[in-house]
Scaffold this active site. Structure first.
Site, short mmCIF file in Angstrom:
data_model
loop_
_atom_site.label_atom_id
_atom_site.label_comp_id
_atom_site.label_asym_id
_atom_site.label_seq_id
_atom_site.Cartn_x
_atom_site.Cartn_y
_atom_site.Cartn_z
N TYR A 1 -33.49 34.52 -55.74
CA TYR A 1 -34.17 34.40 -57.02
C TYR A 1 -33.16 34.49 -58.17
CZ TYR A 1 -36.88 36.35 -60.98
OH TYR A 1 -37.41 36.62 -62.21
N ASP B 1 -37.55 43.57 -51.27
CA ASP B 1 -38.47 43.13 -52.31
C ASP B 1 -39.60 42.36 -51.63
OD1 ASP B 1 -39.78 41.63 -54.33
OD2 ASP B 1 -38.01 41.69 -55.61
N ILE C 1 -42.73 41.44 -52.90
CA ILE C 1 -43.78 41.12 -53.86
C ILE C 1 -44.63 39.92 -53.43
CG2 ILE C 1 -42.45 42.10 -55.76
CD1 ILE C 1 -41.86 39.28 -56.72
N LYS D 1 -47.72 38.54 -57.97
CA LYS D 1 -47.84 37.34 -57.13
C LYS D 1 -49.11 37.36 -56.28
CE LYS D 1 -43.80 36.45 -58.79
NZ LYS D 1 -43.65 35.47 -59.90
#
Length: 433
Positions: free
Chosen positions: A125, A210, A212, A251
């Site tokens: 990202y 992570d 999410i 998300k």
């Protein structure tokens, strides 16, 4: 550049049908109707009421940075539900933050000193360059991956990244992964997780996962949380305090504007320090109150997760099949709000200059803002992240048509070039005959 051009000329089906369609934004707008329906049927939380009585004053004065207990309990339950209840989360080990951005930065402050490093698998990202580095002084060392194995993490590349960090005189404090991956849209395999855990144990470093996008997994193989992956291991007690989970509702529920994130850690010192730091970015009390009611409704959350995943798969399949009709393939994926699209065959040259030329053609000729792999630190030019969940189905179908128009333009340009080359050769041969 892409965002700037989009903001100057945004697509609107009525007022600006030739405008730029935003396919570089990983937002989930597919299931707002489900949430809106719940809000209509449960008006008390929106009106700051409990059993018909106002709790406005209570919420207006609540400012404990440990978080609203009912919300932390509901969030821990929701996180477990998404993971099929294969792992349980203790709400006392949760730290609330203003989104995942704040959670990741806070963990950097807790786990590393300025000038120390975290290893990140590529592609990653693009926002991590900001979130992890800008204020913390922490360095990122990429773990390179290849399309030859679907961009999977290997022991060899992990060790190579660690060696590069040492050559740069950087002390490695941990590895940060996104699982499911942004931008790949894939979940990590059990083998990859084992490699990571063994590496972290051997190097005595941390792992931040992570997660999410954990609720967006719409196809097999399923999602394995890092917290689940360490269970039952001989090294469990050795590694558990060095495993840290990042989560948010941006998300899975499509609520980035609510700014709800969380850190989950088994390390008491991390929880204590992060909790104190969270006072710089608290989640508002009214947001916590509303969401505690919503997430406590298990019947709703189970129904929402299942339906949202069904809709994501449907949209994903529309994009993949639509691009496929134009000879464009996507990496096989099973999660996320985007596809990792292979357009190497459309580039004028097989390098990052060729990638940027193609990206500009998409932006300026066809009105599509997509994310080039160079922004994600990928080593193979020609891959692009294309989002599919932040628009209507009509806009998605129009986007696919625009992809097709550029493919046709590129193919026609190549035909004309071959004809011109062929003509030049004939003229040259004619002079010699």
């Amino acid at each position: 550049m892409g965002w700037e051009e989009y903001e100057k000329n945004p697509y609107d089906p009525l007022t600006n049908p030739s405008g730029i369609i935003q396919m570089g934004l990983a937002e989930n707008q597919l299931s707002f109707d489900l949430i809106e329906s719940w809000l209509t049927n449960n008006p008390d939380p929106v009106r700051f009421k409990r059993d018909g009585e106002s709790v406005f004053r209570e919420l207006a004065l609540f400012q404990d940075y440990h978080g609203y207990p009912a919300f932390k309990n509901a969030l821990a339950q929701f996180m477990s539900e998404i993971r099929g209840n294969k792992v349980k989360f203790d709400p006392n080990k949760l730290v609330l933050t203003a989104g995942a951005t704040s959670a990741n930065e806070t963990l950097m402050f807790c786990l590393a000193e300025p000038g120390e490093a975290f290893l990140l698998p590529t592609p990653y990202y693009p926002g991590f360059d900001r979130d992890l580095k800008w204020r913390t002084g922490v360095e990122i060392v990429p773990i390179h991956s290849s399309s030859s194995n679907g961009f999977r993490i290997t022991e060899k590349e992990l060790n190579e990244a660690h060696k590069r960090a040492l050559k740069l005189k950087l002390k490695v404090k941990g590895v940060l992964i996104t699982n499911p991956s942004n931008p790949l849209g894939t979940t990590m395999t059990e083998t990859e997780l084992d490699i990571l855990i063994n590496f972290a144990v051997a190097k005595d470093i941390h792992i931040i996962s992570d997660e999410i996008y954990s609720g967006t997994v719409f196809d097999s193989p399923g999602f394995i949380s890092l917290e689940e992956a360490i269970l039952g291991r001989k090294s469990y007690h050795e590694i558990r305090k060095r495993v840290h989970i990042v989560y948010s509702l941006s998300k899975d529920l499509g609520l980035p504007g609510f700014r709800v994130g969380a850190i989950y850690s088994n390390d008491e010192s991390v929880v204590s320090t992060a909790t104190k730091m969270s006072s710089f970015g608290l989640v508002s009390s009214q947001t916590q109150y509303l969401l505690s009611a919503m997430l406590s409704d298990v019947e709703f959350t189970r129904s929402y997760i299942a339906e949202n995943q069904r809709r994501l798969k449907e949209r994903h399949d529309v994009l993949v099949s639509g691009l496929g009709r134009w000879g464009i393939e996507c990496l096989k994926s099973n999660a996320g709000l985007f596809c990792w699209v292979d357009m190497r065959h459309l580039m004028s040259s097989k390098d990052f200059e060729g990638e940027m030329k193609l990206w500009k053609r998409f932006l300026y000729e066809t009105g599509l803002n997509i994310s080039p792999c160079s922004s994600c630190h990928c080593m193979e030019p020609g891959w692009f992240r294309v989002c599919f969940a932040n628009m209507s189905i009509e806009a998605l179908n129009l986007s696919i048509q625009r992809f097709g128009s550029l493919v046709e333009s590129i193919q026609e340009g190549r035909k004309q070039y071959r004809r011109s080359i062929g003509g030049s050769v004939k003229k040259t041969l004619g002079k010699w005959i």
